[in-house]
Scaffold this motif. Structure first.
Motif, PDB file in Angstrom:
ATOM      1  N   GLY A  92       0.810  -1.214   0.000  1.00 53.89           N
ATOM      2  CA  GLY A  92       0.000   0.000   0.000  1.00 53.89           C
ATOM      3  C   GLY A  92       0.841   1.261   0.000  1.00 53.89           C
ATOM      4  O   GLY A  92       0.560   2.220  -0.728  1.00 53.89           O
ATOM      5  N   MET A  95       2.478   1.589  -3.512  1.00 59.03           N
ATOM      6  CA  MET A  95       1.519   2.068  -4.507  1.00 59.03           C
ATOM      7  C   MET A  95       1.172   3.535  -4.274  1.00 59.03           C
ATOM      8  O   MET A  95       0.961   4.277  -5.229  1.00 59.03           O
ATOM      9  N   ALA A  96       1.108   3.956  -3.010  1.00 62.49           N
ATOM     10  CA  ALA A  96       0.809   5.358  -2.718  1.00 62.49           C
ATOM     11  C   ALA A  96       1.908   6.276  -3.248  1.00 62.49           C
ATOM     12  O   ALA A  96       1.637   7.422  -3.630  1.00 62.49           O
ATOM     13  N   VAL A  99       1.101   6.187  -7.349  1.00 60.75           N
ATOM     14  CA  VAL A  99      -0.170   6.711  -7.853  1.00 60.75           C
ATOM     15  C   VAL A  99      -0.519   7.959  -7.038  1.00 60.75           C
ATOM     16  O   VAL A  99      -0.635   7.891  -5.819  1.00 60.75           O
ATOM     17  N   LYS A 100      -0.702   9.079  -7.743  1.00 55.79           N
ATOM     18  CA  LYS A 100      -0.906  10.353  -7.049  1.00 55.79           C
ATOM     19  C   LYS A 100      -2.324  10.908  -7.168  1.00 55.79           C
ATOM     20  O   LYS A 100      -2.715  11.747  -6.379  1.00 55.79           O
ATOM     21  N   SER A 101      -3.099  10.452  -8.153  1.00 53.25           N
ATOM     22  CA  SER A 101      -4.416  11.049  -8.371  1.00 53.25           C
ATOM     23  C   SER A 101      -5.529  10.057  -8.047  1.00 53.25           C
ATOM     24  O   SER A 101      -5.309   8.847  -7.957  1.00 53.25           O
ATOM     25  N   ARG A 102      -6.710  10.603  -7.912  1.00 51.56           N
ATOM     26  CA  ARG A 102      -7.885   9.773  -7.663  1.00 51.56           C
ATOM     27  C   ARG A 102      -8.186   8.886  -8.875  1.00 51.56           C
ATOM     28  O   ARG A 102      -8.503   7.723  -8.739  1.00 51.56           O
ATOM     29  N   THR A 105      -5.807   6.005  -8.983  1.00 52.55           N
ATOM     30  CA  THR A 105      -6.176   4.992  -8.002  1.00 52.55           C
ATOM     31  C   THR A 105      -7.285   4.100  -8.531  1.00 52.55           C
ATOM     32  O   THR A 105      -7.239   2.871  -8.380  1.00 52.55           O
ATOM     33  N   THR A 109      -6.884   0.108  -9.344  1.00 53.20           N
ATOM     34  CA  THR A 109      -7.800  -0.826  -8.691  1.00 53.20           C
ATOM     35  C   THR A 109      -8.509  -1.680  -9.732  1.00 53.20           C
ATOM     36  O   THR A 109      -8.654  -2.896  -9.566  1.00 53.20           O
TER      37      THR A 109
END
Length: 118
Positions: A92, A95-96, A99-102, A105, A109
């Motif tokens: 987690g 990945m954070a 990946v910076k944007s909604r 994400t 997913t």
């Protein structure tokens, strides 16, 4: 065939409520199954317990049901192993950092859902 009216809603309500309260899925499912057999057997707990165990044993008689139960058990064991070792938390965090944007994400997913359940 008898109709049980609103009592037919009791087993799923018990199952969901117990799952949310206790965080124990297996116990909650068995309690819901037992509640259903309890209603069908006229609130006799001994007969309901015997019928519930017979019903569970009969459902395990099918090879596909056993495969599904084994798959769920192995998947649950794998997730528990990932949590216990800290791998889920490390993944987690990794990945954070990537990946910076909604929107990113949601796409990741979606991609992992396709990869896992293809």
């Amino acid at each position: 065939m008898e109709h049980y009216g609103w009592l037919s809603l009791l087993p799923p309500v018990i199952t969901v409520a117990l799952a949310l309260l206790t965080k124990e899925v297996i116990f909650s499912l068995f309690a819901g199954v037992f509640a259903g057999y309890l209603i069908v057997n006229g609130w006799n707990p001994v007969t309901a317990l015997i019928d519930a165990t017979d019903g569970i044993a009969n459902s395990l008689n099918d090879g596909w049901n056993i495969r599904i139960i084994l798959f769920c058990a192995l998947l649950g064991a794998f997730v528990g192993l990932m949590q216990a070792t800290g791998a889920a938390n490390a993944f987690g965090k990794w990945m954070a950092s990537k990946v910076k944007s909604r929107k990113g994400t949601l796409i990741i997913t979606w991609l992992f859902g396709i990869f896992i359940f293809r």
